[in-house]
Design a protein around this motif. Structure first.
Motif, PDB file in Angstrom:
ATOM      1  N   GLY A  65      41.014  36.273  34.113  1.00  0.00           N
ATOM      2  CA  GLY A  65      40.477  34.939  34.328  1.00  0.00           C
ATOM      3  C   GLY A  65      39.680  34.881  35.619  1.00  0.00           C
ATOM      4  N   GLN A  66      39.023  33.758  35.848  1.00  0.00           N
ATOM      5  CA  GLN A  66      38.174  33.624  37.023  1.00  0.00           C
ATOM      6  C   GLN A  66      38.960  33.257  38.276  1.00  0.00           C
ATOM      7  N   ASP A  67      40.204  32.822  38.154  1.00  0.00           N
ATOM      8  CA  ASP A  67      41.031  32.485  39.312  1.00  0.00           C
ATOM      9  C   ASP A  67      41.770  33.742  39.764  1.00  0.00           C
ATOM     10  N   ARG A  68      41.407  34.244  40.934  1.00  0.00           N
ATOM     11  CA  ARG A  68      41.980  35.506  41.417  1.00  0.00           C
ATOM     12  C   ARG A  68      43.486  35.395  41.660  1.00  0.00           C
ATOM     13  N   HIS A  69      43.947  34.252  42.154  1.00  0.00           N
ATOM     14  CA  HIS A  69      45.350  34.097  42.521  1.00  0.00           C
ATOM     15  C   HIS A  69      46.227  33.623  41.361  1.00  0.00           C
ATOM     16  N   ASN A  70      45.630  33.251  40.245  1.00  0.00           N
ATOM     17  CA  ASN A  70      46.385  32.794  39.088  1.00  0.00           C
ATOM     18  C   ASN A  70      45.763  33.364  37.810  1.00  0.00           C
ATOM     19  N   PRO A  71      45.902  34.690  37.577  1.00  0.00           N
ATOM     20  CA  PRO A  71      45.300  35.287  36.379  1.00  0.00           C
ATOM     21  C   PRO A  71      46.076  34.877  35.129  1.00  0.00           C
ATOM     22  N   PRO A  72      45.477  34.983  33.956  1.00  0.00           N
ATOM     23  CA  PRO A  72      46.167  34.632  32.715  1.00  0.00           C
ATOM     24  C   PRO A  72      47.391  35.523  32.494  1.00  0.00           C
ATOM     25  N   ALA A  73      48.375  34.962  31.806  1.00  0.00           N
ATOM     26  CA  ALA A  73      49.603  35.709  31.504  1.00  0.00           C
ATOM     27  C   ALA A  73      49.330  36.749  30.427  1.00  0.00           C
ATOM     28  N   ARG A  74      50.220  37.705  30.349  1.00  0.00           N
ATOM     29  CA  ARG A  74      50.120  38.726  29.307  1.00  0.00           C
ATOM     30  C   ARG A  74      50.267  38.056  27.942  1.00  0.00           C
TER      31      ARG A  74
END
Length: 114
Positions: A65-74
């Motif tokens: 995802g575009q949010d470095r500190h909150n990437p999408p879950a597996r």
């Protein structure tokens, strides 16, 4: 004898001889995506194109995802189900017994058994 449909001097996947003369590339912008493993993926998009929410990480295959500190879950993977498991979801044991009895009666009738 050569086929009439062949183009001489070219090969499959060949690019135009002078692409700069034929078309001008669309303006581009760089978009960065991060996966849960911390891999950064940079892709080029057209300026007027909407960026997708997620992009598959080429290194590990996880969604990025575009949010470095909150990437999408597996992604949650469903366990493999056999054909029999799907049939058992749709049919009750009583239905299975009735279908089996019908099939056995048909086989016995073909064989001439009673």
């Amino acid at each position: 004898m050569a086929s009439a449909n062949t183009i001489r001097g070219s090969r499959i996947g060949a690019s135009p001889a002078r692409p700069t003369e034929r078309a001008e590339p669309a303006p581009r912008r760089q978009t960065t995506y991060w996966c849960a493993n911390g891999h950064a993926v940079e892709i080029s998009l057209a300026v007027d194109a909407a960026a997708p929410e997620t992009w598959e990480c080429p290194r590990c295959g996880l969604p990025a995802g575009q949010d470095r500190h909150n990437p999408p879950a597996r992604p949650r993977t469903e366990p493999y189900k056999s054909h029999l498991a799907y049939v058992k979801e749709r049919r009750s044991d009583a239905d299975a017994e009735a279908i089996l009895a019908e099939a056995l009666a048909a086989v016995r009738a073909r064989r001439g058994e009673s």
